[in-house]
Design an enzyme around this catalytic site. Structure first.
Site, short mmCIF file in Angstrom:
data_model
loop_
_atom_site.label_atom_id
_atom_site.label_comp_id
_atom_site.label_asym_id
_atom_site.label_seq_id
_atom_site.Cartn_x
_atom_site.Cartn_y
_atom_site.Cartn_z
N GLU A 83 28.39 25.07 29.79
CA GLU A 83 27.31 24.92 30.77
C GLU A 83 26.81 23.48 30.74
OE1 GLU A 83 23.53 26.91 29.73
OE2 GLU A 83 24.74 28.05 28.32
N CYS A 120 25.64 31.03 28.31
CA CYS A 120 26.30 31.09 26.99
C CYS A 120 27.38 32.16 26.91
CB CYS A 120 25.28 31.36 25.90
SG CYS A 120 23.98 30.15 25.84
N HIS A 244 25.27 36.44 19.87
CA HIS A 244 24.89 35.12 20.39
C HIS A 244 23.64 34.67 19.63
CE1 HIS A 244 23.72 31.81 22.82
NE2 HIS A 244 22.64 32.42 23.27
P1 HMG Z 1 7.98 27.91 20.24
O1 HMG Z 1 6.76 28.00 21.06
O2 HMG Z 1 8.50 26.57 19.87
O3 HMG Z 1 7.88 28.69 18.87
O4 HMG Z 1 9.10 28.68 21.08
P2 HMG Z 1 6.93 29.93 18.46
O5 HMG Z 1 5.55 29.49 18.31
O6 HMG Z 1 7.24 31.12 19.36
O7 HMG Z 1 7.51 30.20 16.99
C1 HMG Z 1 8.82 30.63 16.80
C2 HMG Z 1 8.84 31.64 15.64
O8 HMG Z 1 8.42 30.97 14.46
C3 HMG Z 1 7.89 32.82 15.83
O9 HMG Z 1 8.51 33.94 15.24
C4 HMG Z 1 6.66 32.41 15.03
O10 HMG Z 1 5.88 33.50 14.58
C5 HMG Z 1 7.32 31.70 13.86
P3 HMG Z 1 8.41 35.42 15.93
O11 HMG Z 1 6.98 35.77 15.94
O12 HMG Z 1 8.97 35.26 17.33
O13 HMG Z 1 9.26 36.27 15.06
N1 HMG Z 1 6.46 30.72 13.19
C6 HMG Z 1 6.35 30.64 11.86
N2 HMG Z 1 6.91 31.35 10.86
C7 HMG Z 1 6.60 30.99 9.58
N3 HMG Z 1 5.73 29.98 9.27
C8 HMG Z 1 5.15 29.27 10.25
C9 HMG Z 1 5.44 29.58 11.61
N4 HMG Z 1 5.05 29.07 12.80
C10 HMG Z 1 5.68 29.78 13.76
N5 HMG Z 1 4.30 28.28 9.92
C11 HMG Z 1 11.32 29.33 21.66
C12 HMG Z 1 10.32 29.15 20.52
C13 HMG Z 1 12.56 29.99 21.10
C14 HMG Z 1 10.72 30.21 22.76
C15 HMG Z 1 11.65 27.92 22.23
O14 HMG Z 1 12.26 27.13 21.24
C16 HMG Z 1 12.56 27.97 23.45
O15 HMG Z 1 12.10 28.03 24.58
N6 HMG Z 1 13.95 27.91 23.24
C17 HMG Z 1 14.89 27.94 24.33
C18 HMG Z 1 15.09 29.34 24.89
C19 HMG Z 1 15.82 30.25 23.93
O16 HMG Z 1 16.48 29.83 23.00
N7 HMG Z 1 15.74 31.58 24.19
C20 HMG Z 1 16.43 32.55 23.40
C21 HMG Z 1 16.88 33.76 24.21
S1 HMG Z 1 17.73 33.28 25.68
C22 HMG Z 1 19.31 32.79 25.13
O17 HMG Z 1 19.66 33.03 24.03
C23 HMG Z 1 20.15 32.03 26.10
C24 HMG Z 1 20.34 30.55 25.81
O18 HMG Z 1 21.19 30.40 24.70
C25 HMG Z 1 20.89 29.85 27.05
C26 HMG Z 1 22.12 30.41 27.73
O19 HMG Z 1 22.45 31.58 27.76
O20 HMG Z 1 22.76 29.56 28.36
C27 HMG Z 1 19.05 29.88 25.47
#
Ligand code: HMG
Length: 446
Positions: A83, A120, A244
């Site tokens: 991609e 992906c 994935h």
């Molecule tokens: P964010 O706002 O940076 O992070 O977004 P957050 O605040 O949601 O924290 C992430 C996790 O860390 C959470 O865990 C927090 O609690 C934890 P959860 O509650 O979800 O289990 N956390 C902590 N843990 C321990 N100690 C701490 C602490 N602070 C926080 N101090 C997000 C994260 C993944 C949304 C962002 O990075 C993003 O937008 N990424 C891109 C999209 C993505 O990867 N989506 C995944 C599903 S879609 C997919 O897989 C397709 C893709 O590969 C593309 C394709 O298909 O082409 C992306």
């Protein structure tokens, strides 16, 4: 017909690494534990300035062809899944074949080439196409090269910046597979979604939080669809669960859902209920937030049970050891998860020949695919040949300032001269643009 599947693979990582807890988190004023514990990541592989999807893909293919003693005549298809394509007409497979023709005798004049797109997911789709081409008897004794290759960069300061990565996996599909044989049965979960997309733009528009729910929904549907053709699948049927992996924390969520499905209706489900009670019922809550919290607490309680922990450590954890260090390689991620599980088994000297893996691929937009793979007797020798751990150890560790420059160097509409951080060594490199705007490549000997 005999089994069809993966005969060999080679992995090529981008040669730079951004250390997430130690370099990225402090600048973002975030706790390192958000990366190590929350997302489950220690680093993101990034490409040096002379690397791109073609060099990484071609370098992985070259290594695979040399190791397997293959010539261009042995290869009937080259399909690239990406991609991160930079050319809307000419597929990346033609660029990769052009690279390989620089160093191998013969050419790919009678090799069918293409490029697959579904976020992906497309690498798995290309493998499916290759298997079907062989099953249809159109391969004339040849194999197919599937090359999954991506530079997964997000716009600076997008939350997705935490989940970047870059690398390629070359996968050789034959009717005499040494690594895994693929099930004919597959399940699909597919729906038109707008959670992650790149409408004529380099970097994704992404609704990160929603994308997590969309991933889980499609995977659940694909699992049900798989079972509708293959019959129920149980915990005991599955040695590993390569999914994935945009970041390991995502798989932690998908694994819990899958575990509950795999044990549904069994004594283990009853035992779990005794330990953590029934899952909260949405209808019993007036307040959506209160229901969300109750569900979260219930899931957390399951995760803490010895029953779940034992299963997770054996079935899921081994699939994540590479992706923790690589970040998201988009099309490559599920193939990294498979390799990771097999590497862990090889390192612990466990013979898993004949055992099955439940493989879950996913692409935003959105579609999931599920199938099973049976590990073949030759898997150990193939996996022992991989050098990915050494490659990851050898990456150049970027400072934050260097990271910013590398990001700019790979941004299409920014012109900036950045010196390479590493020295190419017996590999293909990007060497500049030709008269028609085509990207050009050279092979650099040590
Ligand atoms: P964010 O706002 O940076 O992070 O977004 P957050 O605040 O949601 O924290 C992430 C996790 O860390 C959470 O865990 C927090 O609690 C934890 P959860 O509650 O979800 O289990 N956390 C902590 N843990 C321990 N100690 C701490 C602490 N602070 C926080 N101090 C997000 C994260 C993944 C949304 C962002 O990075 C993003 O937008 N990424 C891109 C999209 C993505 O990867 N989506 C995944 C599903 S879609 C997919 O897989 C397709 C893709 O590969 C593309 C394709 O298909 O082409 C992306």
């Amino acid at each position: 017909m005999a089994a069809v599947g993966i005969d060999a693979m080679e992995i090529w990582t981008g040669k730079l690494v951004l250390d997430l807890p130690n370099t990225f988190a402090p600048v973002k004023d975030e706790a390192p534990a958000k990366y190590t514990k929350g997302l489950g990541l220690t680093g993101s592989s990034l490409p040096d300035v002379y690397e791109d999807i073609v060099t990484m893909g071609a370098n992985a293919c070259k290594r695979l062809m040399e190791r397997k003693g293959l010539t261009p005549n042995d290869i009937g298809r080259i399909d690239v899944a990406t991609e991160s394509s930079f050319d809307r007409s000419k597929p990346a497979s033609t660029y990769i074949a052009g690279c390989l023709e620089q160093v191998f005798d013969g050419d790919f004049s009678h090799t069918n080439k293409g490029e697959r797109k579904f976020a992906c997911l497309s690498g798995t789709q290309a493998i499916d196409d290759a298997c079907n081409w062989i099953r249809a008897g159109r391969h004339r004794g040849r194999g197919a090269l599937v090359v999954v290759t991506d530079t997964a960069l997000y716009e600076r300061d997008d939350p997705g910046e935490a989940t970047q990565g870059a690398g390629a996996v070359a996968i050789y599909i034959t009717e005499t597979p040494s690594v895994v044989a693929l099930s004919r049965e597959q399940g699909i979960g597919s729906k038109d979604e707008t959670d992650f997309l790149k409408p004529n733009q380099q970097f994704p528009s992404v609704d990160g939080k929603r994308s997590i729910g969309v991933y889980l929904d499609r995977v659940r549907e694909a699992l049900h669809d798989y079972e509708s053709v293959a019959g129920r699948i149980h915990k005991a049927d599955v040695a590993f669960l390569p999914f994935h992996t945009p970041f390991p924390g995502m798989v932690r969520k998908a694994a819990l859902m899958t575990y509950r499905h795999l044990i549904d209706g069994t004594d283990e489900a009853n035992a779990l209920r005794e330990l953590v009670g029934e899952a909260p019922d949405a209808d019993a809550f007036d307040d959506a937030e209160a229901y969300k919290k109750a569900r979260y607490d219930h899931q957390k309680a399951i995760r803490k049970t010895p029953l779940y922990r034992e299963w997770y450590e054996a079935t899921v954890q081994p699939t994540l050891s590479l992706s923790r260090r690589t970040g998201n390689w988009y099309t490559g991620s599920v193939h990294i998860a498979r390799a990771s599980a097999l590497l862990e088994a090889a390192q612990h000297d466990v013979d898993i020949a004949g055992q099955r893996m439940l493989v879950g691929s996913y692409g935003s937009g959105a579609q999931a695919e599920m199938h099973t793979e049976t590990v073949c007797p030759g898997w150990h020798a193939e996996i022992d040949a991989l050098t990915i751990v050494e490659q990851l150890d050898a990456r150049y560790d970027l400072s934050f300032d260097e990271y910013e420059r590398v990001h700019q160097a790979h941004t299409y509409d920014v012109e900036v001269a950045v010196e390479p951080f590493t020295t190419p060594n017996n590999e293909f490199v990007f060497s500049g643009y030709g008269a028609m705007g085509e990207r050009q490549y050279a092979y650099v000997s040590a």
